[in-house]
Design a protein around this motif. Structure first.
Motif, PDB file in Angstrom:
ATOM      1  N   MET A  79       0.959  -1.352   0.105  1.00  0.00           N
ATOM      2  CA  MET A  79       0.027   0.047   0.049  1.00  0.00           C
ATOM      3  C   MET A  79       0.811   1.118  -0.041  1.00  0.00           C
ATOM      4  SD  MET A  79      -2.964  -0.977  -0.151  1.00  0.00           S
ATOM      5  CE  MET A  79      -3.927   0.437   0.319  1.00  0.00           C
ATOM      6  N   ASP A  80       2.238   1.176   0.399  1.00  0.00           N
ATOM      7  CA  ASP A  80       3.051   2.346   0.423  1.00  0.00           C
ATOM      8  C   ASP A  80       3.572   2.302  -1.199  1.00  0.00           C
ATOM      9  OD1 ASP A  80       5.219   4.083   0.427  1.00  0.00           O
ATOM     10  OD2 ASP A  80       5.738   3.539   2.615  1.00  0.00           O
ATOM     11  N   PRO A  81       3.470   3.091  -2.037  1.00  0.00           N
ATOM     12  CA  PRO A  81       4.077   3.166  -3.323  1.00  0.00           C
ATOM     13  C   PRO A  81       5.589   3.687  -3.405  1.00  0.00           C
ATOM     14  CG  PRO A  81       2.572   4.993  -3.019  1.00  0.00           C
ATOM     15  CD  PRO A  81       2.217   4.081  -2.072  1.00  0.00           C
ATOM     16  N   VAL A  82       5.854   4.454  -2.449  1.00  0.00           N
ATOM     17  CA  VAL A  82       7.174   4.876  -2.139  1.00  0.00           C
ATOM     18  C   VAL A  82       8.126   3.515  -1.965  1.00  0.00           C
ATOM     19  CG1 VAL A  82       8.901   6.417  -1.107  1.00  0.00           C
ATOM     20  CG2 VAL A  82       6.814   7.277  -1.671  1.00  0.00           C
ATOM     21  N   ILE A  83       7.906   2.881  -1.098  1.00  0.00           N
ATOM     22  CA  ILE A  83       8.514   1.727  -0.677  1.00  0.00           C
ATOM     23  C   ILE A  83       8.581   0.695  -2.102  1.00  0.00           C
ATOM     24  CG2 ILE A  83       8.693  -0.458   0.675  1.00  0.00           C
ATOM     25  CD1 ILE A  83       7.519   0.922   3.025  1.00  0.00           C
ATOM     26  N   VAL A  84       7.433   0.410  -2.721  1.00  0.00           N
ATOM     27  CA  VAL A  84       7.667  -0.285  -3.944  1.00  0.00           C
ATOM     28  C   VAL A  84       8.410   0.174  -4.819  1.00  0.00           C
ATOM     29  CG1 VAL A  84       5.913  -1.138  -5.734  1.00  0.00           C
ATOM     30  CG2 VAL A  84       5.219  -1.287  -3.303  1.00  0.00           C
ATOM     31  N   ARG A  85       8.606   1.575  -5.402  1.00  0.00           N
ATOM     32  CA  ARG A  85       9.328   2.083  -5.905  1.00  0.00           C
ATOM     33  C   ARG A  85      10.724   2.058  -5.693  1.00  0.00           C
ATOM     34  NH1 ARG A  85       9.205   8.165  -5.346  1.00  0.00           N
ATOM     35  NH2 ARG A  85      10.598   7.657  -3.823  1.00  0.00           N
ATOM     36  N   ASP A  86      11.111   2.268  -4.268  1.00  0.00           N
ATOM     37  CA  ASP A  86      12.558   2.084  -3.999  1.00  0.00           C
ATOM     38  C   ASP A  86      12.895   0.822  -4.045  1.00  0.00           C
ATOM     39  OD1 ASP A  86      12.260   5.027  -3.451  1.00  0.00           O
ATOM     40  OD2 ASP A  86      12.203   4.678  -1.384  1.00  0.00           O
ATOM     41  N   VAL A  87      12.214  -0.359  -3.924  1.00  0.00           N
ATOM     42  CA  VAL A  87      12.624  -1.763  -3.781  1.00  0.00           C
ATOM     43  C   VAL A  87      12.925  -1.948  -5.399  1.00  0.00           C
ATOM     44  CG1 VAL A  87      11.822  -4.171  -3.813  1.00  0.00           C
ATOM     45  CG2 VAL A  87      11.521  -2.306  -1.689  1.00  0.00           C
ATOM     46  N   VAL A  98       1.566  -2.678  -9.654  1.00  0.00           N
ATOM     47  CA  VAL A  98       1.518  -2.764 -10.947  1.00  0.00           C
ATOM     48  C   VAL A  98       1.821  -1.302 -11.868  1.00  0.00           C
ATOM     49  CG1 VAL A  98       0.158  -3.340 -13.224  1.00  0.00           C
ATOM     50  CG2 VAL A  98       0.282  -4.670 -11.315  1.00  0.00           C
ATOM     51  N   ALA A  99       1.380  -0.213 -11.417  1.00  0.00           N
ATOM     52  CA  ALA A  99       1.627   1.022 -12.021  1.00  0.00           C
ATOM     53  C   ALA A  99       3.231   1.262 -11.897  1.00  0.00           C
ATOM     54  CB  ALA A  99       0.553   1.829 -11.401  1.00  0.00           C
ATOM     55  N   GLN A 100       3.680   1.177 -10.698  1.00  0.00           N
ATOM     56  CA  GLN A 100       4.976   1.253 -10.550  1.00  0.00           C
ATOM     57  C   GLN A 100       5.868   0.395 -11.415  1.00  0.00           C
ATOM     58  OE1 GLN A 100       6.678   3.684  -8.988  1.00  0.00           O
ATOM     59  NE2 GLN A 100       8.463   3.105 -10.001  1.00  0.00           N
ATOM     60  N   ALA A 101       5.740  -0.935 -11.489  1.00  0.00           N
ATOM     61  CA  ALA A 101       6.229  -1.848 -12.423  1.00  0.00           C
ATOM     62  C   ALA A 101       6.255  -1.229 -13.763  1.00  0.00           C
ATOM     63  CB  ALA A 101       5.778  -3.227 -12.221  1.00  0.00           C
ATOM     64  N   LEU A 102       5.158  -0.890 -14.526  1.00  0.00           N
ATOM     65  CA  LEU A 102       4.945  -0.436 -15.550  1.00  0.00           C
ATOM     66  C   LEU A 102       5.568   0.884 -16.103  1.00  0.00           C
ATOM     67  CD1 LEU A 102       1.174  -1.417 -16.172  1.00  0.00           C
ATOM     68  CD2 LEU A 102       3.158  -2.719 -17.016  1.00  0.00           C
ATOM     69  N   ARG A 103       6.303   1.615 -15.089  1.00  0.00           N
ATOM     70  CA  ARG A 103       6.891   2.804 -15.080  1.00  0.00           C
ATOM     71  C   ARG A 103       8.430   2.301 -15.507  1.00  0.00           C
ATOM     72  NH1 ARG A 103       4.144   4.682 -10.294  1.00  0.00           N
ATOM     73  NH2 ARG A 103       2.205   5.857 -11.211  1.00  0.00           N
ATOM     74  N   MET A 104       8.636   1.200 -15.004  1.00  0.00           N
ATOM     75  CA  MET A 104      10.292   0.815 -15.051  1.00  0.00           C
ATOM     76  C   MET A 104      10.698   0.180 -16.650  1.00  0.00           C
ATOM     77  SD  MET A 104      10.902   1.258 -11.753  1.00  0.00           S
ATOM     78  CE  MET A 104      12.483  -0.036 -11.585  1.00  0.00           C
ATOM     79  N   SER A 105      11.408   0.882 -17.144  1.00  0.00           N
ATOM     80  CA  SER A 105      12.219   0.572 -18.305  1.00  0.00           C
ATOM     81  C   SER A 105      12.727  -0.793 -18.377  1.00  0.00           C
ATOM     82  CB  SER A 105      12.874   1.679 -19.021  1.00  0.00           C
ATOM     83  OG  SER A 105      14.015   1.746 -18.128  1.00  0.00           O
ATOM     84  N   ALA A 106      13.211  -1.039 -17.182  1.00  0.00           N
ATOM     85  CA  ALA A 106      14.109  -2.371 -17.369  1.00  0.00           C
ATOM     86  C   ALA A 106      13.059  -3.546 -16.982  1.00  0.00           C
ATOM     87  CB  ALA A 106      15.234  -2.438 -16.128  1.00  0.00           C
ATOM     88  N   MET A 107      11.738  -3.473 -16.761  1.00  0.00           N
ATOM     89  CA  MET A 107      10.971  -4.524 -16.221  1.00  0.00           C
ATOM     90  C   MET A 107      10.552  -5.264 -17.435  1.00  0.00           C
ATOM     91  SD  MET A 107       9.635  -5.464 -13.459  1.00  0.00           S
ATOM     92  CE  MET A 107       9.623  -4.185 -12.404  1.00  0.00           C
TER      93      MET A 107
END
Length: 336
Positions: free
Chosen positions: A56-64, A105-114
């Motif tokens: 539920m914390d998008p910052v932690i997800v992004r940082d990981v 999922v939103a964060q993952a889709l922003r990652m160019s390396a995913m």
């Protein structure tokens, strides 16, 4: 390659981590709490890292995702409630199962390396709908008709994730798991009922009589086989379909499991409840459900079937014997 598993210290997450390590993949487990110490001992290497955090914390997800250079995601974090929790915590169930999925999922889709995004779902999305002429739920022809809040939330998470992919030009795959039992299962507080197989094993170990509500026939999927199938889908270069079923491919029931336990624990007392009698084994389904068709899965990874119940029993006993000897300390990496 590095795979992030959200809800990674739960039952299926650990089974997947084990399968990925056999493929020499680096694994990051994101969860709100670590697994029990003796389960950590199963890994004991620097290529499995636990990170304490909430989906539920998008910052932690992004940082990981950034800090560990994640290129594959398996989103397994979810609350699997019983009816009591559905009544008490309906909003929280939807927050974690649906909103949490959207954050990740939103964060993952922003990652160019995913390179791969997989959202774990469940046979619960089919509810008790008619499985169709083949007698099994098929991804293309069987319409979801969930009846529980869990199934409803998982279907909403599926649809939301696929819609995000369509909006961003990304790719998301959904995997619907059948009923799972086997190694790595323990009470996490997010799954209200352990599998009947684990409940029966605990009763046998404790010398207690087990009373089944019914024989509980299903396409039971052994956790290590589930992990292998998920690892194959996670690491495959390309996948042809948006949705895959992963079920056991053969039917078995809890009564057969009891007979196998009796070989290991002579004198284990079990029976099916008489009409009107309360069962000691909790099983949330009011009736048995049809199996999952796995033709689509086999077209991607080759022939697949969960091992026989007898083979599963032998493997699980070996796993638990090793767990009992391993102590309570943990030595995998942990960050918070």
């Amino acid at each position: 390659m590095t795979t992030l598993i959200t809800g990674g210290t739960g039952f299926v997450g650990l089974a997947l981590a084990e399968a990925l390590r056999r493929r020499d993949e680096r694994v990051i487990l994101l969860a709100t709490a670590p697994p029990r110490g003796e389960l950590w001992q199963r890994f004991g290497d620097e290529d499995v890292t636990f990170v304490r955090g909430d989906v539920m914390d998008p910052v932690i997800v992004r940082d990981v995702m950034n800090n560990f250079e994640v290129d594959r995601l398996v989103h397994a974090a979810a609350i699997t409630p019983d009816a009591d929790r559905e009544r008490r915590e309906a909003a929280r169930i939807f927050d974690v199962n649906v909103s949490g999925t959207m954050h990740v999922v939103a964060q993952a889709l922003r990652m160019s390396a995913m390179r791969r995004v997989i959202v774990l779902s469940s046979v619960a999305v089919y509810g008790f709908a008619d499985p169709g002429p083949g007698g099994a739920y098929d991804e293309a022809s069987s319409g979801p008709a969930p009846v529980s809040l869990y199934g409803i939330s998982k279907l909403a998470a599926e649809q939301g994730a696929l819609r995000l992919a369509a909006l961003t030009g990304g790719v998301v795959h959904v995997v619907r798991l059948g009923p799972v039992f086997g190694p790595w299962e323990y009470a996490t507080g997010l799954r209200d009922n352990l599998s009947p197989h684990r409940q029966l094993l605990d009763a046998a170990v404790q010398g207690k009589e087990a009373v089944l509500p019914r024989s509980m026939q299903a396409d039971w999927l052994y956790s290590r086989d589930a992990g292998d199938a998920l690892a194959a889908l996670t690491t495959k270069e390309a996948l042809a379909h948006p949705v895959y079923n992963v079920g056991g491919s053969r039917m078995s029931d809890a009564a057969e499991w009891c007979r196998l336990l009796d070989r290991r624990f002579p004198g284990f007392a079990w029976r099916v409840a008489e009409p009107g009698e309360a069962a000691t084994v909790t099983y949330g389904l009011p009736r048995d459900r049809a199996p999952l068709a796995v033709n689509r899965l086999c077209s991607e990874i080759g022939p697949f079937a969960s091992r026989s119940l007898a083979d599963a029993a032998l493997d699980m006993m070996e796993f638990l014997d090793g767990q009992d000897r391993s102590g309570t300390g943990g030595n995998s990496n942990e960050t918070s």
